[in-house]
Design a protein around this motif. Structure first.
Motif, mmCIF file in Angstrom:
data_model
loop_
_atom_site.group_PDB
_atom_site.id
_atom_site.type_symbol
_atom_site.label_atom_id
_atom_site.label_comp_id
_atom_site.label_asym_id
_atom_site.label_seq_id
_atom_site.Cartn_x
_atom_site.Cartn_y
_atom_site.Cartn_z
ATOM 1 N N LYS A 1 -1.348 3.200 -10.021
ATOM 2 C CA LYS A 1 -0.953 2.815 -8.669
ATOM 3 C C LYS A 1 0.102 3.777 -8.123
ATOM 4 O O LYS A 1 0.000 4.245 -6.972
ATOM 5 C CB LYS A 1 -0.410 1.390 -8.670
ATOM 6 C CG LYS A 1 0.034 0.897 -7.292
ATOM 7 C CD LYS A 1 0.537 -0.538 -7.356
ATOM 8 C CE LYS A 1 0.951 -1.030 -5.970
ATOM 9 N NZ LYS A 1 1.400 -2.451 -6.018
ATOM 10 N N PRO B 1 -6.641 2.156 -3.784
ATOM 11 C CA PRO B 1 -7.511 2.577 -4.881
ATOM 12 C C PRO B 1 -8.987 2.375 -4.552
ATOM 13 O O PRO B 1 -9.372 1.425 -3.865
ATOM 14 C CB PRO B 1 -7.076 1.668 -6.046
ATOM 15 C CG PRO B 1 -6.452 0.481 -5.404
ATOM 16 C CD PRO B 1 -5.821 0.969 -4.124
ATOM 17 N N ILE C 1 -1.996 -2.579 -11.141
ATOM 18 C CA ILE C 1 -2.418 -1.823 -9.968
ATOM 19 C C ILE C 1 -2.451 -2.700 -8.720
ATOM 20 O O ILE C 1 -2.603 -2.211 -7.600
ATOM 21 C CB ILE C 1 -3.801 -1.174 -10.209
ATOM 22 C CG1 ILE C 1 -4.016 -0.003 -9.243
ATOM 23 C CG2 ILE C 1 -4.932 -2.184 -10.154
ATOM 24 C CD1 ILE C 1 -5.261 0.821 -9.545
#
Length: 339
Positions: free
Chosen positions: A158, A166, A191
């Motif tokens: 991240k 993402p 993330i």
């Protein structure tokens, strides 16, 4: 594996186990030892005898047993997920008269009956690397906190994306295993996604195998190449995923993380195959398991609960807010614990 002299009885046992689908390494014959006798007789059961991670764990346990005057035997399943092979291994070790079994269970639930039978026979059973479900099916567990390791990987990916949303492909391990589930869930938390997030563009299960991971990634890339992040559950699968990405010319646009921390994996990070790996310390697991077995044989005292043997992010591209070590440190400490 180094050549070892075997007694005639151990040779017969080795042949019997080999036909049942297990790999065997022995340092002892067939005499029976019990807790409190003073002599530790340790059996190790790993998921496979070919994955470098489990080779390191076995070698570390063997060395620790030798250093502490303990007898040692090692068995393994034929592949990651060979639950029946592990059950046969536990039964074989019980018949051989060990007083401690160290096991990395392929299935967190599939070996419970065999473990219970061993414990009912007075054998100390310690899980290494992989917890059972429920955790108290064994006396104690010495392992990586796999959820935390996955979360570390996810947090790094991240941060490395630098605020870009993402577009993620996930290369998972063995479906249903606790290690796979925990690392997968930890990564998503790190993330900032869930399994339902549209940012996940696809996933494949590769059972820890490099070739299967390459094939699975190739299949995923036939559907979309619009990606910028890849999760790999372990380093062999990371290498497989990288091969598929490289064939498509996509390595420069993807941030990939992995977990294991073997010397080859750390070198992969140094060489740019993936951006980071999260190092585990199987030597610590093995050594602590052997020391607990030695104490049990001498005193009858058993360890209990979960012991986290730690993890560390390895990268040459550190990110703010993600504690890490560089690959020089990683190559000095790969799988062996800090020096």
């Amino acid at each position: 594996m180094r050549q070892r002299s075997l007694t005639a009885l151990a040779l017969v046992a080795a042949v019997a186990v080999g036909t049942a689908g297990c790999t065997v390494e022995r340092h002892w014959g067939g005499s029976t030892n019990t807790a409190g006798s003073g002599k530790a007789k340790i059996g190790l059961v790993t998921k496979t005898d070919t994955n470098p991670y489990f080779v390191e764990l076995r070698n570390s346990a063997s060395a620790a047993a030798k250093a502490n005057g303990a007898d040692f035997s090692a068995l393994a399943g034929q592949f990651d997920g060979d639950n029946d092979g592990q059950v046969r291994a536990i039964e074989n070790l019980t018949q051989q008269g060990v007083n401690t079994i160290l096991i990395t269970p392929s299935s967190s639930t599939g070996v419970l009956k065999a473990i219970k039978d061993a414990r009912d026979a007075g054998i100390l059973v310690i899980a290494l690397d992989t917890a059972t479900e429920p955790p108290d099916a064994v006396d104690a567990t010495f392992a990586t906190d796999n959820f935390a390791a996955g979360q570390q990987q996810g947090a790094y990916v991240k941060a490395a994306l630098g605020g870009t949303d993402p577009k993620l492909l996930m290369v998972d391990g063995t479906a249903g295993s606790s290690v796979d589930t925990e690392r997968h869930g930890g990564f998503l938390k790190g993330i900032g996604l869930t399994d339902a997030s549209p940012e996940i563009k696809g996933h494949t299960a590769a059972n820890g195998d490099q070739s299967l991971a390459q094939q699975g990634m190739e299949n995923l890339l036939q559907r979309t190449t619009d990606i910028n992040a890849v999760y790999s559950m372990n380093e062999p699968m990371g290498r497989g995923a990288y091969a598929a990405l490289k064939a498509r010319g996509l390595t420069g646009q993807v941030v990939m993380g992995s977990i294991d921390g073997g010397c080859e994996g750390v070198q992969n990070v140094k060489d740019g195959l993936y951006a980071t790996t999260v190092m585990q310390f199987p030597k610590k697991m093995a050594e602590q398991g052997v020391l607990a077995a030695v104490q049990y044989a001498k005193t009858g005292k058993k360890p209990a609960g979960f012991v986290n043997t730690g993890s560390a992010v390895i990268t040459d591209k550190p990110m703010p807010g993600v504690p890490s070590q560089n690959t020089a440190w990683g190559l000095q400490n790969c799988w062996g614990g800090t020096k």
